[in-house]
Design a protein around this motif. Sequence first.
Motif, PDB file in Angstrom:
ATOM      1  N   PHE A  65       0.831  -1.197   0.000  1.00  0.00           N
ATOM      2  CA  PHE A  65       0.000   0.000   0.000  1.00  0.00           C
ATOM      3  C   PHE A  65       0.868   1.251   0.000  1.00  0.00           C
ATOM      4  CE2 PHE A  65      -2.735   3.284   1.550  1.00  0.00           C
ATOM      5  CZ  PHE A  65      -4.024   2.929   1.222  1.00  0.00           C
ATOM      6  N   ASP A  66       1.898   1.269   0.867  1.00  0.00           N
ATOM      7  CA  ASP A  66       2.775   2.440   0.935  1.00  0.00           C
ATOM      8  C   ASP A  66       3.494   2.675  -0.380  1.00  0.00           C
ATOM      9  OD1 ASP A  66       2.048   2.887   3.534  1.00  0.00           O
ATOM     10  OD2 ASP A  66       3.821   1.961   4.421  1.00  0.00           O
ATOM     11  N   ALA A  67       3.884   1.602  -1.055  1.00  0.00           N
ATOM     12  CA  ALA A  67       4.595   1.748  -2.329  1.00  0.00           C
ATOM     13  C   ALA A  67       3.697   2.388  -3.379  1.00  0.00           C
ATOM     14  CB  ALA A  67       5.085   0.376  -2.807  1.00  0.00           C
ATOM     15  N   VAL A  68       2.434   1.958  -3.443  1.00  0.00           N
ATOM     16  CA  VAL A  68       1.500   2.564  -4.396  1.00  0.00           C
ATOM     17  C   VAL A  68       1.239   4.018  -4.030  1.00  0.00           C
ATOM     18  CG1 VAL A  68      -0.854   2.481  -5.305  1.00  0.00           C
ATOM     19  CG2 VAL A  68       0.417   0.357  -4.943  1.00  0.00           C
ATOM     20  N   PHE A  69       1.025   4.272  -2.750  1.00  0.00           N
ATOM     21  CA  PHE A  69       0.781   5.639  -2.285  1.00  0.00           C
ATOM     22  C   PHE A  69       1.925   6.560  -2.696  1.00  0.00           C
ATOM     23  CE2 PHE A  69       0.845   9.199   0.542  1.00  0.00           C
ATOM     24  CZ  PHE A  69      -0.470   9.421   0.943  1.00  0.00           C
ATOM     25  N   ASN A  70       3.156   6.141  -2.425  1.00  0.00           N
ATOM     26  CA  ASN A  70       4.314   6.987  -2.714  1.00  0.00           C
ATOM     27  C   ASN A  70       4.519   7.173  -4.209  1.00  0.00           C
ATOM     28  OD1 ASN A  70       4.954   7.329   0.016  1.00  0.00           O
ATOM     29  ND2 ASN A  70       6.156   5.456   0.077  1.00  0.00           N
ATOM     30  N   ARG A  71       4.244   6.148  -4.988  1.00  0.00           N
ATOM     31  CA  ARG A  71       4.445   6.257  -6.433  1.00  0.00           C
ATOM     32  C   ARG A  71       3.427   7.204  -7.057  1.00  0.00           C
ATOM     33  NH1 ARG A  71       3.649   1.404  -7.601  1.00  0.00           N
ATOM     34  NH2 ARG A  71       1.675   1.411  -8.729  1.00  0.00           N
ATOM     35  N   VAL A  72       2.171   7.094  -6.652  1.00  0.00           N
ATOM     36  CA  VAL A  72       1.118   7.892  -7.280  1.00  0.00           C
ATOM     37  C   VAL A  72       1.094   9.321  -6.732  1.00  0.00           C
ATOM     38  CG1 VAL A  72      -1.375   8.106  -7.637  1.00  0.00           C
ATOM     39  CG2 VAL A  72      -0.296   5.849  -7.689  1.00  0.00           C
ATOM     40  N   LEU A  73       1.350   9.477  -5.449  1.00  0.00           N
ATOM     41  CA  LEU A  73       1.183  10.789  -4.802  1.00  0.00           C
ATOM     42  C   LEU A  73       2.498  11.471  -4.504  1.00  0.00           C
ATOM     43  CD1 LEU A  73      -1.820  10.011  -2.444  1.00  0.00           C
ATOM     44  CD2 LEU A  73      -1.832  11.043  -4.707  1.00  0.00           C
ATOM     45  N   ASN A  74       3.572  11.041  -5.104  1.00  0.00           N
ATOM     46  CA  ASN A  74       4.854  11.704  -4.893  1.00  0.00           C
ATOM     47  C   ASN A  74       4.759  13.167  -5.281  1.00  0.00           C
ATOM     48  OD1 ASN A  74       7.651  12.059  -4.443  1.00  0.00           O
ATOM     49  ND2 ASN A  74       8.056  11.740  -6.627  1.00  0.00           N
ATOM     50  N   GLY A  75       5.061  14.042  -4.336  1.00  0.00           N
ATOM     51  CA  GLY A  75       5.025  15.479  -4.606  1.00  0.00           C
ATOM     52  C   GLY A  75       3.714  16.136  -4.272  1.00  0.00           C
ATOM     53  N   VAL A  76       2.713  15.363  -3.904  1.00  0.00           N
ATOM     54  CA  VAL A  76       1.433  15.971  -3.515  1.00  0.00           C
ATOM     55  C   VAL A  76       1.608  16.714  -2.206  1.00  0.00           C
ATOM     56  CG1 VAL A  76      -0.886  15.447  -2.715  1.00  0.00           C
ATOM     57  CG2 VAL A  76      -0.019  14.369  -4.781  1.00  0.00           C
ATOM     58  N   GLY A  77       1.109  17.941  -2.156  1.00  0.00           N
ATOM     59  CA  GLY A  77       1.372  18.794  -1.003  1.00  0.00           C
ATOM     60  C   GLY A  77       0.392  18.662   0.136  1.00  0.00           C
ATOM     61  N   CYS A  78      -0.850  18.229  -0.151  1.00  0.00           N
ATOM     62  CA  CYS A  78      -1.842  18.234   0.921  1.00  0.00           C
ATOM     63  C   CYS A  78      -1.894  16.904   1.638  1.00  0.00           C
ATOM     64  CB  CYS A  78      -3.226  18.588   0.381  1.00  0.00           C
ATOM     65  SG  CYS A  78      -3.993  17.337  -0.640  1.00  0.00           S
TER      66      CYS A  78
END
Length: 425
Positions: free
Chosen positions: A412-425
């Motif tokens: 789950f963390d890997a998908v989160f980091n890959r898709v939302l890398n750079g998201v500020g909120c």
Amino acid sequence: MRETRVISSKVKSSSSSSSSKPSSQPVKMAPPNTGSNPPLYRLRTHVPSGSRTTSPTTTSSPPAARTIPLPWWFLPPSAHRFQTLPLHPDDVIISSGIKMGTTWMNRILSLLLHEVGDDGAFLPDPVQRDDLPNRRGQTYPEACYATRALRSRDPFGIFSRVPDGRTAHAAVFGDFVGEELEGQPRPRMFATHLFGRRFLPARLFDGWEEEEEEEGEEEEESAWSCEGVEWKRRKVRTKESQTATPNYDRARPSNSGTGKLVLVLRNAKDALSSLHHFRGLPQDGWSGNRHGPGSFRRFLLLDDCPNAMGCAFSWIKESDEAVEALLDGASPPRALVVYYEALVRDLPGQLRRLHSFLGLPPLTDAKLSAVRSACSLSSMSGSSTGRFRQTTRKGGIGDWKRHFDDGQSREFDAVFNRVLNGVGC
């Protein structure tokens, strides 16, 4: 970093988890076609790439056409009516992901804006609170027919999609229509699962364009299709629409847009855990079986996620872009990001933050105490008159640890980091 732009670590959880599973108990199973998670959706909508997505000054290209899964109560014409809604400067839009705190935030804002006075006493309403949208539970604009006549006819057949559909719909959203929602006392509140610049009201953002045509003319084009039924959207404002909307000219925005956005976010793992239990457990369980892939695997699907409103990670990413647009050069800020976890850990602090963002006078201790009591989970879930109990469950933090094993947490963390890398909120 602005106060309203808290970094993504608050959305993301620690990768540590407990491998313990829920104890074996009799469980409620989700009835067909009613939940936001079970893979039983047949209602989907095609959003064309030509839909309004960016301002004229934006250089990024519009997102490609996509198919978005929708809950049974979703009405595409009502969603578009919301997209083109004229806004007042004091209008407040709550945009929240599935199982991220919509009901709670709706209750909080209703109390702060309309129900509790500075002395802590409940204010008198011009009509009974049960007769007003959003007072006893959220009333989604995308779930309401525009008029009583349309609701009576049910041309989209939403009430036939589930057993006793009219009662089921009213139990969650109340017996309201779009005209009543738009005519609610100011400051108006609109709670929705719609998200981003693509689906939220255009007048919330800068760069709203109206095509130059003679007054009274209108041009139509196919904007959405749903279950094979196409409907048309108006591209220009007509003379009739001007006179039908109170205070239209006063509500028209400047180039910086108008209205305010409250974005509600939650630890995505807890959102998944809550979604897994919503309306009863799905037939394919947590990890999957012969009925389907299971809640965990389904949530991680990016392009083909069948859950209501599609992929949660895409929802967060597009919402982040909307917040960036509203904060860019705006003074005072017109967007506020509120985290579910912050509400749980420091409700008084978040109530003060919201009160200030709404432009209200300093929050008194008496009002704070009354609002805090009225929006507690026990008060909302035990309400005999409200619709809150339809959408509230535990209201806690960390329930995901009862479901995720270590491997699932890392994935789950890997998908989160890959898709939302750079998201500020």
